[in-house]
Design an enzyme around this catalytic site. Structure first.
Site, short mmCIF file in Angstrom:
data_model
loop_
_atom_site.label_atom_id
_atom_site.label_comp_id
_atom_site.label_asym_id
_atom_site.label_seq_id
_atom_site.Cartn_x
_atom_site.Cartn_y
_atom_site.Cartn_z
N ASP A 21 9.54 5.13 8.25
CA ASP A 21 8.14 5.27 8.64
C ASP A 21 7.50 6.36 7.78
O ASP A 21 8.19 7.17 7.16
CB ASP A 21 8.06 5.63 10.12
CG ASP A 21 6.64 5.88 10.58
OD1 ASP A 21 5.79 5.01 10.38
OD2 ASP A 21 6.39 6.97 11.13
N ASP A 73 3.77 8.27 8.52
CA ASP A 73 3.08 9.34 9.24
C ASP A 73 3.89 9.80 10.45
O ASP A 73 4.24 9.01 11.32
CB ASP A 73 1.69 8.89 9.68
CG ASP A 73 0.75 10.06 9.93
OD1 ASP A 73 1.20 11.22 9.80
OD2 ASP A 73 -0.42 9.83 10.25
N ASP A 82 9.56 8.41 13.75
CA ASP A 82 9.26 9.46 14.73
C ASP A 82 8.72 8.90 16.03
O ASP A 82 8.57 9.63 17.01
CB ASP A 82 8.21 10.42 14.16
CG ASP A 82 6.84 9.75 14.08
OD1 ASP A 82 5.92 10.17 14.79
OD2 ASP A 82 6.70 8.78 13.31
#
Length: 259
Positions: free
Chosen positions: A11, A13, A210
């Site tokens: 991922d 951001d 995240d």
């Protein structure tokens, strides 16, 4: 604990950067992957940016230097999926979205039209209008196949949590009484296409992110291992309450050893 993987789906951001803020451990992690010639791909729900834009942002703002081949967006995945399911002669699409999504379809040989398209693709569009949505709704009600780029309800911004692509897709779904085919995380289509691009098997790759709801759920549903890094959205307390747990967790990507 750690484990050897031939490929990493990562991922952006919250994992590689936090908005405009750098995450130094992420830069070191990518450089370790590069130094060991380990296959990696940024798998992102962002459809507004071209891969070249993602590469430029990483280089200019985060001192992370990769190529366009390292980037796979939900826009690219949407175009790949529609190309896979299109019947002979089905080559027209109406798009609610921005340049990253539009260019992905043009590169795949589709032509854009407002009149009787074969497919309607709805993604994030910061200049969306009632007219644009009306055209999408009328085309779907007339028989066009309905594609949603990703189900994100919100996107984080310095102003707060702004409407995401999923908010626009669900408005169209409500007005058409039809459910879209969603492409992006946590759905499996983007994961299957990323795996195909990598040339690897499920047991050879890991999804790093995240956000439990998108990144980790995408990996869990697709049947690949997952690594949750606590530098972004999800917290240990939140994840501890989930029935399904990530394969691995770490507070920083510095803690993850490549073996």
């Amino acid at each position: 604990m750690t484990k050897h993987y031939d490929g990493y789906f990562i991922d952006l951001d919250g994992t590689i950067y936090a908005g405009k803020r750098r995450i130094p451990a992420a830069k070191r992690f990518i450089e370790r992957l590069q130094n060991t010639n380990t296959n990696f791909m940024f798998v992102t729900n962002n459809t507004t940016k071209l891969p070249a834009d993602v590469v430029r942002n990483l280089g200019d703002n985060h001192d992370i230097h990769v190529t366009e081949d390292n980037v796979y967006t939900a826009g690219l995945a949407s175009a790949d999926y529609v190309a896979q399911i299109a019947q002979s002669g089905q080559d027209s699409v109406y798009i609610v979205g921005e340049i990253g999504l539009i260019q992905a379809f043009l590169d795949r040989g589709f032509h854009l039209t407002e009149h009787d398209p074969d497919f309607v693709v709805v993604g994030l569009d910061s200049d969306v209008t009632y007219h644009k949505l009306s055209l999408a709704i009328l085309a779907i009600r007339a028989g066009a196949t309905f594609i949603g780029t990703n189900p994100d309800s919100n996107i984080p911004n310095e102003l707060g949590m702004l409407p995401g692509a999923g908010s626009l897709v669900e408005m169209v779904a409500y007005a058409t009484q039809q459910r879209p085919v969603y492409i992006g995380k946590p759905r499996s289509i983007i994961m299957a296409n990323a795996l195909q691009r990598s040339g690897l098997r499920k047991d050879q790759v890991v999804m790093v992110g995240d956000n439990y709801r998108t990144d980790i759920t995408a990996g869990l549903d697709f049947g690949i291992d997952t690594l949750l890094v606590y530098t972004g959205l999800s917290t240990r307390a939140q994840v501890a309450r989930e029935d399904r747990q990530p394969t691995f967790e770490c507070d920083s990507l510095d803690d993850w050893e490549l073996v």
